[in-house]
Design a protein around this motif. Structure first.
Motif, PDB file in Angstrom:
ATOM      1  N   TRP A  50      -3.951   5.508  -3.305  1.00  0.00           N
ATOM      2  CA  TRP A  50      -3.157   5.813  -4.491  1.00  0.00           C
ATOM      3  C   TRP A  50      -3.474   7.215  -5.011  1.00  0.00           C
ATOM      4  CZ3 TRP A  50       1.185   4.698  -6.525  1.00  0.00           C
ATOM      5  CH2 TRP A  50       1.762   3.427  -6.397  1.00  0.00           C
ATOM      6  N   GLU A  51      -4.745   7.610  -4.944  1.00  0.00           N
ATOM      7  CA  GLU A  51      -5.123   8.932  -5.446  1.00  0.00           C
ATOM      8  C   GLU A  51      -4.348  10.013  -4.693  1.00  0.00           C
ATOM      9  OE1 GLU A  51      -7.216   6.457  -4.697  1.00  0.00           O
ATOM     10  OE2 GLU A  51      -7.696   6.007  -6.785  1.00  0.00           O
ATOM     11  N   GLU A  52      -4.302   9.851  -3.372  1.00  0.00           N
ATOM     12  CA  GLU A  52      -3.584  10.815  -2.545  1.00  0.00           C
ATOM     13  C   GLU A  52      -2.087  10.765  -2.847  1.00  0.00           C
ATOM     14  OE1 GLU A  52      -3.273  12.116   2.175  1.00  0.00           O
ATOM     15  OE2 GLU A  52      -4.340  10.282   1.639  1.00  0.00           O
ATOM     16  N   ALA A  53      -1.561   9.549  -2.977  1.00  0.00           N
ATOM     17  CA  ALA A  53      -0.122   9.387  -3.214  1.00  0.00           C
ATOM     18  C   ALA A  53       0.292  10.039  -4.532  1.00  0.00           C
ATOM     19  CB  ALA A  53       0.229   7.900  -3.222  1.00  0.00           C
ATOM     20  N   VAL A  54      -0.495   9.810  -5.562  1.00  0.00           N
ATOM     21  CA  VAL A  54      -0.170  10.379  -6.876  1.00  0.00           C
ATOM     22  C   VAL A  54      -0.246  11.906  -6.817  1.00  0.00           C
ATOM     23  CG1 VAL A  54      -1.010  10.601  -9.263  1.00  0.00           C
ATOM     24  CG2 VAL A  54      -0.804   8.331  -8.204  1.00  0.00           C
ATOM     25  N   ASP A  55      -1.255  12.410  -6.142  1.00  0.00           N
ATOM     26  CA  ASP A  55      -1.410  13.860  -6.036  1.00  0.00           C
ATOM     27  C   ASP A  55      -0.241  14.479  -5.264  1.00  0.00           C
ATOM     28  OD1 ASP A  55      -3.117  16.300  -6.341  1.00  0.00           O
ATOM     29  OD2 ASP A  55      -2.978  16.231  -4.140  1.00  0.00           O
ATOM     30  N   ILE A  56       0.133  13.850  -4.177  1.00  0.00           N
ATOM     31  CA  ILE A  56       1.257  14.383  -3.378  1.00  0.00           C
ATOM     32  C   ILE A  56       2.545  14.372  -4.208  1.00  0.00           C
ATOM     33  CG2 ILE A  56       2.764  13.885  -1.403  1.00  0.00           C
ATOM     34  CD1 ILE A  56       0.193  12.826   0.023  1.00  0.00           C
ATOM     35  N   GLU A  88      13.417   3.548   4.456  1.00  0.00           N
ATOM     36  CA  GLU A  88      13.578   4.056   5.828  1.00  0.00           C
ATOM     37  C   GLU A  88      13.717   5.574   5.852  1.00  0.00           C
ATOM     38  OE1 GLU A  88      13.891   2.715   9.168  1.00  0.00           O
ATOM     39  OE2 GLU A  88      12.601   1.343   8.051  1.00  0.00           O
ATOM     40  N   LEU A  89      14.256   6.110   4.772  1.00  0.00           N
ATOM     41  CA  LEU A  89      14.478   7.555   4.687  1.00  0.00           C
ATOM     42  C   LEU A  89      13.335   8.270   3.977  1.00  0.00           C
ATOM     43  CD1 LEU A  89      18.197   7.355   3.448  1.00  0.00           C
ATOM     44  CD2 LEU A  89      17.453   7.848   5.783  1.00  0.00           C
ATOM     45  N   ALA A  90      12.435   7.493   3.365  1.00  0.00           N
ATOM     46  CA  ALA A  90      11.444   8.068   2.444  1.00  0.00           C
ATOM     47  C   ALA A  90      10.336   8.819   3.163  1.00  0.00           C
ATOM     48  CB  ALA A  90      10.838   6.963   1.591  1.00  0.00           C
ATOM     49  N   ASP A  91       9.815   9.814   2.462  1.00  0.00           N
ATOM     50  CA  ASP A  91       8.619  10.516   2.927  1.00  0.00           C
ATOM     51  C   ASP A  91       7.368   9.895   2.309  1.00  0.00           C
ATOM     52  OD1 ASP A  91       9.864  12.963   4.357  1.00  0.00           O
ATOM     53  OD2 ASP A  91      10.914  12.859   2.439  1.00  0.00           O
ATOM     54  N   LEU A  92       7.508   9.408   1.104  1.00  0.00           N
ATOM     55  CA  LEU A  92       6.385   8.785   0.405  1.00  0.00           C
ATOM     56  C   LEU A  92       6.874   7.470  -0.199  1.00  0.00           C
ATOM     57  CD1 LEU A  92       3.437   9.037  -0.727  1.00  0.00           C
ATOM     58  CD2 LEU A  92       4.449  10.211  -2.709  1.00  0.00           C
ATOM     59  N   VAL A  93       6.187   6.381   0.133  1.00  0.00           N
ATOM     60  CA  VAL A  93       6.569   5.065  -0.386  1.00  0.00           C
ATOM     61  C   VAL A  93       5.461   4.564  -1.305  1.00  0.00           C
ATOM     62  CG1 VAL A  93       7.069   2.657   0.208  1.00  0.00           C
ATOM     63  CG2 VAL A  93       7.965   4.507   1.638  1.00  0.00           C
ATOM     64  N   GLU A 135       0.840  -1.203   0.000  1.00  0.00           N
ATOM     65  CA  GLU A 135       0.000   0.000   0.000  1.00  0.00           C
ATOM     66  C   GLU A 135       0.876   1.254   0.000  1.00  0.00           C
ATOM     67  OE1 GLU A 135      -3.864  -0.477   2.416  1.00  0.00           O
ATOM     68  OE2 GLU A 135      -2.387  -1.726   3.410  1.00  0.00           O
ATOM     69  N   PRO A 136       0.420   2.309  -0.648  1.00  0.00           N
ATOM     70  CA  PRO A 136       1.173   3.569  -0.573  1.00  0.00           C
ATOM     71  C   PRO A 136       1.219   4.061   0.879  1.00  0.00           C
ATOM     72  CG  PRO A 136      -0.532   3.680  -2.274  1.00  0.00           C
ATOM     73  CD  PRO A 136      -0.796   2.444  -1.480  1.00  0.00           C
ATOM     74  N   MET A 137       2.329   4.682   1.220  1.00  0.00           N
ATOM     75  CA  MET A 137       2.490   5.174   2.599  1.00  0.00           C
ATOM     76  C   MET A 137       3.139   6.562   2.603  1.00  0.00           C
ATOM     77  SD  MET A 137       3.663   1.789   4.719  1.00  0.00           S
ATOM     78  CE  MET A 137       4.924   1.277   3.574  1.00  0.00           C
ATOM     79  N   LEU A 138       2.649   7.397   3.495  1.00  0.00           N
ATOM     80  CA  LEU A 138       3.190   8.752   3.657  1.00  0.00           C
ATOM     81  C   LEU A 138       3.722   8.889   5.073  1.00  0.00           C
ATOM     82  CD1 LEU A 138       3.422  11.669   2.430  1.00  0.00           C
ATOM     83  CD2 LEU A 138       1.212  12.136   3.525  1.00  0.00           C
ATOM     84  N   ARG A 139       4.865   9.495   5.193  1.00  0.00           N
ATOM     85  CA  ARG A 139       5.421   9.676   6.538  1.00  0.00           C
ATOM     86  C   ARG A 139       4.719  10.837   7.231  1.00  0.00           C
ATOM     87  NH1 ARG A 139       9.617   7.241   8.644  1.00  0.00           N
ATOM     88  NH2 ARG A 139      10.431   6.581   6.610  1.00  0.00           N
ATOM     89  N   LYS A 140       4.121  10.514   8.373  1.00  0.00           N
ATOM     90  CA  LYS A 140       3.448  11.533   9.179  1.00  0.00           C
ATOM     91  C   LYS A 140       3.976  11.424  10.602  1.00  0.00           C
ATOM     92  CE  LYS A 140      -0.846  11.213   6.484  1.00  0.00           C
ATOM     93  NZ  LYS A 140      -2.246  10.735   6.475  1.00  0.00           N
ATOM     94  N   ASN A 141       4.466  12.513  11.117  1.00  0.00           N
ATOM     95  CA  ASN A 141       5.049  12.516  12.462  1.00  0.00           C
ATOM     96  C   ASN A 141       6.084  11.415  12.634  1.00  0.00           C
ATOM     97  OD1 ASN A 141       3.307  14.659  13.267  1.00  0.00           O
ATOM     98  ND2 ASN A 141       1.657  13.137  13.489  1.00  0.00           N
ATOM     99  N   GLY A 142       6.865  11.245  11.612  1.00  0.00           N
ATOM    100  CA  GLY A 142       7.965  10.279  11.690  1.00  0.00           C
ATOM    101  C   GLY A 142       7.592   8.855  11.335  1.00  0.00           C
ATOM    102  N   ILE A 183      10.729  10.387  -2.473  1.00  0.00           N
ATOM    103  CA  ILE A 183       9.699   9.446  -2.937  1.00  0.00           C
ATOM    104  C   ILE A 183      10.412   8.167  -3.360  1.00  0.00           C
ATOM    105  CG2 ILE A 183       7.839   9.059  -4.605  1.00  0.00           C
ATOM    106  CD1 ILE A 183       7.900  12.172  -5.077  1.00  0.00           C
ATOM    107  N   VAL A 184       9.919   7.040  -2.896  1.00  0.00           N
ATOM    108  CA  VAL A 184      10.571   5.769  -3.229  1.00  0.00           C
ATOM    109  C   VAL A 184       9.536   4.759  -3.708  1.00  0.00           C
ATOM    110  CG1 VAL A 184      11.992   3.866  -2.378  1.00  0.00           C
ATOM    111  CG2 VAL A 184      12.371   6.172  -1.509  1.00  0.00           C
ATOM    112  N   SER A 185       9.710   4.270  -4.916  1.00  0.00           N
ATOM    113  CA  SER A 185       8.902   3.159  -5.426  1.00  0.00           C
ATOM    114  C   SER A 185       9.676   1.882  -5.137  1.00  0.00           C
ATOM    115  CB  SER A 185       8.698   3.285  -6.935  1.00  0.00           C
ATOM    116  OG  SER A 185       8.076   4.511  -7.251  1.00  0.00           O
TER     117      SER A 185
END
Lengths: 845, 79
Positions: free
Chosen positions: A135-141, A535-540, A121-128, A524-526
C-alpha cells in the motif's frame, strides 16, 4: 431463486446448523411480519402504522440496518452478521421505502461480498502484468502520478460513491488541485434529469416522492420498466392492484416488458417518439381549452431556446429559431416567451403529425391527453434511463414536467413527476455533493464567482484556488484520455473509483480501450473485483465495499441514508475514502501547495478533542474510527444554499433515512419534507402561497414550461443499418454485472447477454430463437444469441441488448453522441443490422 | 440448504381456497395465516436447484400476482 453451483461465493456457514427450526421460525416470522406491515401501511398510508416487529432472531446473529447496495430506490435491508461475516439478509420493515420488501438482487446482496476473486492487494502493471505491491508503494505511485499530471489528471467517481467519498474527492480536486476534471458515471444515467429539473424549477432533484405510488390514480411510465429495474417500487404499485384498488397504468416505450403485462394501455412508440407524444399532449390540452389556467397563471412561465449546437433544426421552426438566436437565447436558461408564442409553436404538433413521428395511434394520444385534462385524477409519471439516455434528454425531461405543469397535475400526493435513478447515491453524492466537472457542493457552480468564493471560504483556501472553467465531462474526459498525447489528448492520468467505465462507456473502443497501448497514459482503478476497467489499469487499488465500510447515500426521493461498517474487508482491501485521503496526504508530504489551506495545514486535517492532529491517513487509525461523521458534518452546511438541508449525521444513524429539506422544528426535533415547493409540506414555501418554486430561473417563484421541438435522433435507420438498438439492464444483474455476476444464483439465472428481437423481424430474416447472429453498427460488430418471445419483445424495427455481460460488452457498438446540455450519451438509439451466421450455433462465420 | 421467508401477493379476483389447499399440500412449504390477500410462507428446500423449482411453482400459480421476499438464509454452499 437459487441454483446449485460451486461455491464461487456464499453466505458463510453458521455453525451448529442443526438449528434449522430456528431459521425456519425466523423466516416465517419475517414473512408474517412483512405481510402484516404491508397491510398496515396500506390501510394507514404510512402515517400511523403500528409499531413493526424487530429483525428475526437467529442465535448469535447480530442485525444492523443498511440501505441496499444496488439501485436508486434505497431499500433498507437488515444485515445479519456472525463471526465477522454477513450470514443473512432480511427486508427492513422499519423502512418506508420498501416496507420489508426486497427484490431478487436485494435478496442476494450479502453474497456480493464473497466472490472468490475479490481484489485483496494493490497491484502495479509491470511488463504487461499486474504484480502485487505494498500500500505504501501504491499510495506513493498514485500521488506522484497525480502530481506529475497536473491539469492532465482526471478523477472519475460514481453514483455508488458514498457522500463522504464524493465530498473528499470533490474537495481534493477543486480546492486542492485546482482541477475541475472530476466527473461521475451518473453522467451516463441521469445527467439529463438534472438539466431538466434545473431548467424547469431552477434547482435539481424531484419535488415529489415515492409516497405518490400509493396515492396516484394513473401511473405513466415513460420508457421505464420498473418491474425489472425498480422492482420494489413496482411491488408497491402491484400491492395496490392486489388489494383491488384501481390504478391505471400507462406504459410508453419501444418494447413490451414485464411492466407491460400489468399495463392498462401500452403506447408502442418508434424510438425517439417520446418528444412527439408529449408535444401532442400539450397541443391537445391547448386546443381543447384544458390548460389549468389557475395553476399556469399563478405558477408557470413559458420559455424556449434556439436549437442547441450539433442538433439538426426542424424546418418548421427555422424562423422562430432564428429569432431566438438573435436574442441570444441559447443554452440551458433559454429565454422567456409569452403564452401566445408558445401556443403558436405547439400548434404544429397536431395529434396526426405526432402520430406519424411516434407511430402511436392518434386515439391513444388523445386518450393520454384526456387523462391530463381530467383535474380529478392524480397522475404520477416515472422515468429513468429511457428518457435520460437521449440526445434530446434534457428536452424530454422538460416535456414530462410540461405536461404536468400545464395541466396542473402537480404538487398533490400522487400527482406529479418523479424521476428515478439507477444508482444508490446518484442523487446524494453526484447531484448534491456535485462530483461533476461544472459543480461545487450543494448546487453551486464553478463558473459562479460567488459560489467559488463561498466554497473557498468554507474550505479555508486562498481566493482564486478554485478554477472557474468547468472541467471535462465524462465523454470528453475519456476522449481526451484515450486520444494520444501527440494528437491533443491532454488527459494523461485518470483515477476511477466505484465504477467500470471499461464496460459502461459508450463506444468503448474509441473512448477507453485505446489507453492500454499508450505508455504515457496512466490509469488508476479502485475496485472490488477484476473488471473490464482493471484489465486496462496500470495501478489497481483493492477496495472495501458496502458494509465493509461506513457510508451515507441519497436515493431518488431526496432520502439521505446512513450505515456503519459491519464486517472487515478482505485482505488488504481498504475504503475508497481512505484511499483518497492517503493519496492526498502523500501529495501534502511531497509538497503540493494545493494540499495546504490558508493556514498551512493539510486540507483534510482532523483534530481530536485535545486539538491534536489525528493521523487519518494511517489505515489502522482510519479503520478504528468512524470519520464519515466528520466529513458528512463538514459537508452538511453546504446544503443550505439551495434549501437541500440534509439531516444531521446522528439523526441519520437513528432513522431509515430522511428526505430533505430536513428542518429543526424545535431544539433537537427535526422533520423531513415529502413534497417540495408545496405549502402544506415544504417549510420554505411562504404562508398562503400554496406553491412556490423558490429557485425559479425567472426569479418570480414560477416553474418554466418549455417549448421543445421534436428532433430527429442522431443516428437513424437506413438501408445498411435498418434496425434501432437500445441497450439496458435486466432484473437479475445490476449495471455491468461486476457484483451480481459473482452471485451464482443470479449468474445462472441470467448467464449471458442476448439480442432481443421482434419475432416478425426475425422471421423476415429467417432467424430462429437461440440462433447466434452478428450485430453490426458503424462502430463494430458482435456475435450474440437471439432471444425471441422471452420476457420482453421490442416493437418491429427495434432490438434490445443488455449490457451486463463483460464477455459481450455491447457498449463497444453504441453511439457516443450526447445531449447538448447534459452531455449524457444516448444508449437507446444506435442503428444496427443483424446478420445471420453461416453456422447459427456461432462456431464459425 | 436455503430457507426463504416469502409473501405471496394474490390477484384480487381469484378465489383463495384452492391456492391455500395447494400450498398446504406442498411438502416444502410452511404457510402462516393470510393477511388480507397476502400469504406469508417459508420455503425450506434441500438445495439451490430444488429451491428454484419451488420458486417457479409458486410463480406459475394463476392466483399469484407477485412473490415478495422477506428473508433469505442460505448456507448450503459452505456447509
Amino acid at each position: 431463486m437459487t441454483i446449485d453451483s460451486k461455491p464461487l461465493n456464499a453466505f458463510p456457514a453458521l455453525p451448529e446448523m442443526d438449528r434449522r427450526e430456528v431459521v425456519r421460525f425466523a423466516a416465517l416470522t419475517a414473512a408474517t411480519g412483512l405481510a402484516g406491515s404491508l397491510a398496515a401501511s396500506a390501510s394507514a398510508q404510512q402515517t400511523d402504522a403500528p409499531p413493526r416487529p424487530e429483525a428475526p432472531e437467529i442465535d448469535g446473529v447480530e442485525w444492523n440496518k443498511a440501505p441496499c447496495r444496488f439501485c436508486g430506490t434505497g431499500c433498507h435491508v437488515m444485515v445479519g452478521v456472525k463471526g465477522n461475516k454477513v450470514v443473512a439478509i432480511a427486508g427492513d420493515r422499519e423502512a418506508d421505502v420498501n416496507k420489508g420488501l426486497l427484490c431478487v438482487k436485494g435478496y442476494h446482496v450479502g453474497s456480493i461480498l464473497y466472490g472468490a476473486d475479490r481484489l485483496t492487494e494493490p497491484m502495479l502493471r509491470k511488463n504487461g502484468k499486474l504484480e502485487k505491491i505494498s500500500w505504501e508503494e501504491a499510495v506513493d505511485i498514485a500521488a506522484r502520478k497525480v502530481m506529475d499530471a497536473g491539469q492532465g489528471f482526471g478523477l472519475y467517481l460514481s453514483g455508488q460513491s458514498t457522500i463522504p467519498e464524493g465530498y473528499i474527492g470533490q474537495k481534493l480536486m477543486k480546492a486542492g488541485l485546482s482541477n475541475n476534471h472530476i466527473d461521475a458515471n451518473a453522467r451516463l444515467c441521469m445527467a439529463s434529469a438534472v438539466t431538466g429539473f434545473i431548467s424547469t424549477y431552477g434547482v435539481d432533484e424531484p419535488a415529489s416522492c415515492f409516497d405518490d405510488l400509493e396515492n396516484c390514480d394513473v401511473l405513466i411510465l415513460w420508457g421505464n420498466n420498473p418491474a425489472e429495474m425498480h422492482p420494489v417500487l413496482w411491488s408497491r404499485v402491484i400491492d395496490r392492484v392486489a388489494r383491488g384498488e384501481k390504478v391505471k397504468i400507462i406504459d410508453i416505450g419501444t418494447r413490451r416488458t414485464r411492466t407491460t403485462e400489468h399495463a392498462d394501455m401500452h403506447l408502442s412508440m418508434q424510438a425517439n417518439g417520446d418528444l412527439a407524444i408529449a408535444n401532442a399532449i400539450l397541443h391537445i390540452l391547448v386546443k381543447e381549452g384544458k390548460v389549468n389556467e389557475e395553476f399556469v397563471s399563478k405558477h408557470c412561465s413559458f420559455r424556449a431556446s434556439h436549437n442547441a449546437e450539433g442538433l439538426s433544426h426542424p424546418l418548421v421552426h427555422d424562423e422562430f429559431t432564428a429569432r431566438l438566436a438573435e436574442r441570444g437565447a441559447g443554452g440551458l436558461k433559454g429565454t422567456a416567451i409569452d403564452r401566445k408564442d408558445f401556443e403558436e409553436l405547439i400548434d404544429y404538433y397536431t395529434p396526426e403529425r405526432c402520430s406519424e413521428m411516434s407511430e402511436v395511434p392518434v386515439e391513444q394520444l388523445r386518450e393520454l391527453a384526456a387523462l391530463f385534462a381530467d383535474p380529478t385524477l392524480r397522475i404520477t409519471s416515472l422515468w429513468c434511463m429511457g428518457v435520460n439516455q437521449h440526445t434530446a434528454g434534457t428536452a424530454m425531461n422538460n416535456m414530462i414536467h410540461n405536461v404536468h405543469l400545464i395541466s396542473g397535475h402537480w404538487g398533490r400526493p400522487g400527482d406529479g413527476p418523479q424521476s428515478l435513478t439507477g444508482q444508490p447515491s446518484a442523487c446524494g453524492t453526484v447531484r448534491e455533493v456535485g462530483t461533476l466537472a461544472h459543480a461545487l457542493p450543494g448546487g453551486r457552480l464553478v463558473a459562479n464567482d460567488g459560489h467559488r468564493a463561498d466554497c473557498e471560504a468554507r474550505w479555508n483556501v486562498p481566493a482564486g484556488r478554485i478554477a472557474s472553467k468547468p472541467g471535462y465531462h465524462t465523454v470528453k474526459m475519456f476522449e481526451q484520455f484515450s486520444k494520444p498525447t501527440s494528437e491533443g489528448g491532454d488527459i494523461s492520468a485518470v483515477w476511477v473509483q466505484v465504477t467500470n467505465p471499461g464496460q459502461s462507456l459508450p463506444n468503448t473502443k474509441k473512448l477507453i480501450n485505446g489507453v492500454k497501448a499508450q505508455s504515457d497514459k496512466f490509469l488508476i482503478v479502485s475496485e472490488v473485483y477484476p473488471t473490464a476497467t482493471t484489465e486496462l489499469a496500470d495501478l489497481v487499488l483493492p477496495a472495501a465495499m458496502w458494509v465493509e465500510k461506513d457510508g451515507v447515500v441519497g436515493n431518488s426521493e431526496r432520502r439521505t441514508q446512513q450505515w456503519f461498517r459491519m464486517v472487515d474487508p478482505p485482505g488488504q482491501a481498504r475504503d475508497d475514502a481512505w484511499q483518497l485521503i492517503a493519496v492526498s496526504r502523500r501529495l501534502f508530504e511531497l509538497g503540493h501547495a494545493g494540499l495546504r489551506d490558508k493556514d498551512g495545514n493539510w486540507l483534510f486535517q482532523q483534530l481530536d478533542e485535545n486539538g491534536q492532529e489525528i493521523e487519518i491517513w494511517k489505515w489502522d487509525v482510519w479503520k478504528a474510527n468512524h470519520f464519515d461523521r466528520n466529513f458528512f458534518e463538514e459537508y452538511r452546511p453546504f446544503t443550505v444554499l439551495k434549501h437541500k438541508n440534509v439531516a444531521p449525521y446522528d439523526l441519520l444513524v437513528e432513522k431509515r433515512g430522511m428526505r430533505w429539506p430536513v428542518v429543526e422544528t424545535s431544539p433537537g426535533e427535526y422533520r423531513e419534507t415529502r413534497w417540495r415547493f408545496v405549502e402544506e409540506d415544504d417549510p420554505f414555501v411562504g404562508e398562503g402561497a400554496r406553491f412556490a418554486f423558490y429557485h425559479s430561473t425567472s426569479g418570480d417563484d414560477r416553474a418554466q414550461i418549455w417549448f421543445r421541438p421534436w428532433e430527429p435522433s442522431q443516428e437513424t435507420c437506413e438501408d445498411e443499418f435498418p434496425l434501432m438498438m437500445s441497450t439496458g439492464r435486466v432484473l437479475e444483474h445490476w449495471h455491468t454485472g461486476t457484483m451480481t455476476r459473482r452471485v451464482p444464483e443470479l449468474a445462472r439465472a441470467m448467464p449471458g447477454t442476448y439480442l432481443e428481437m421482434n419475432r416478425k423481424d426475425a422471421a423476415d430474416r429467417g432467424i430462429s430463437n437461440g440462433e447466434m447472429v452478428r450485430v453490426v453498427t458503424k462502430r463494430g460488430s458482435m456475435k450474440l444469441p437471439v432471444w425471441l418471445g422471452g420476457r420482453a419483445e421490442p416493437r418491429r424495427g427495434h432490438v434490445f441488448v443488455p449490457f451486463f455481460d463483460e464477455a459481450q460488452p455491447i457498449n463497444e457498438l453504441t453511439l457516443d453522441a450526447i445531449d447538448p446540455y447534459s452531455k449524457q450519451p444516448d444508449y437507446k438509439k444506435s442503428a444496427v443490422r443483424v446478420e445471420r451466421l453461416a453456422d447459427p450455433k456461432g462456431g464459425t462465420q | 440448504m436455503p430457507v426463504s421467508g416469502l409473501v405471496l401477493l394474490l390477484h384480487p379476483d381469484q378465489p383463495l381456497s384452492p391456492l391455500l389447499d395447494a400450498l398446504e399440500r406442498h411438502p416444502d412449504l410452511m404457510i402462516a395465516e393470510p393477511v388480507e390477500r397476502r400469504v406469508p410462507l417459508v420455503a425450506d428446500t434441500r438445495d439451490a436447484q430444488h429451491d428454484k423449482e419451488v420458486w417457479g411453482w409458486l410463480r406459475a400459480r394463476p392466483e399469484v400476482l407477485d412473490v415478495a421476499v422477506a428473508l433469505i438464509h442460505d448456507d448450503s454452499r459452505n456447509a
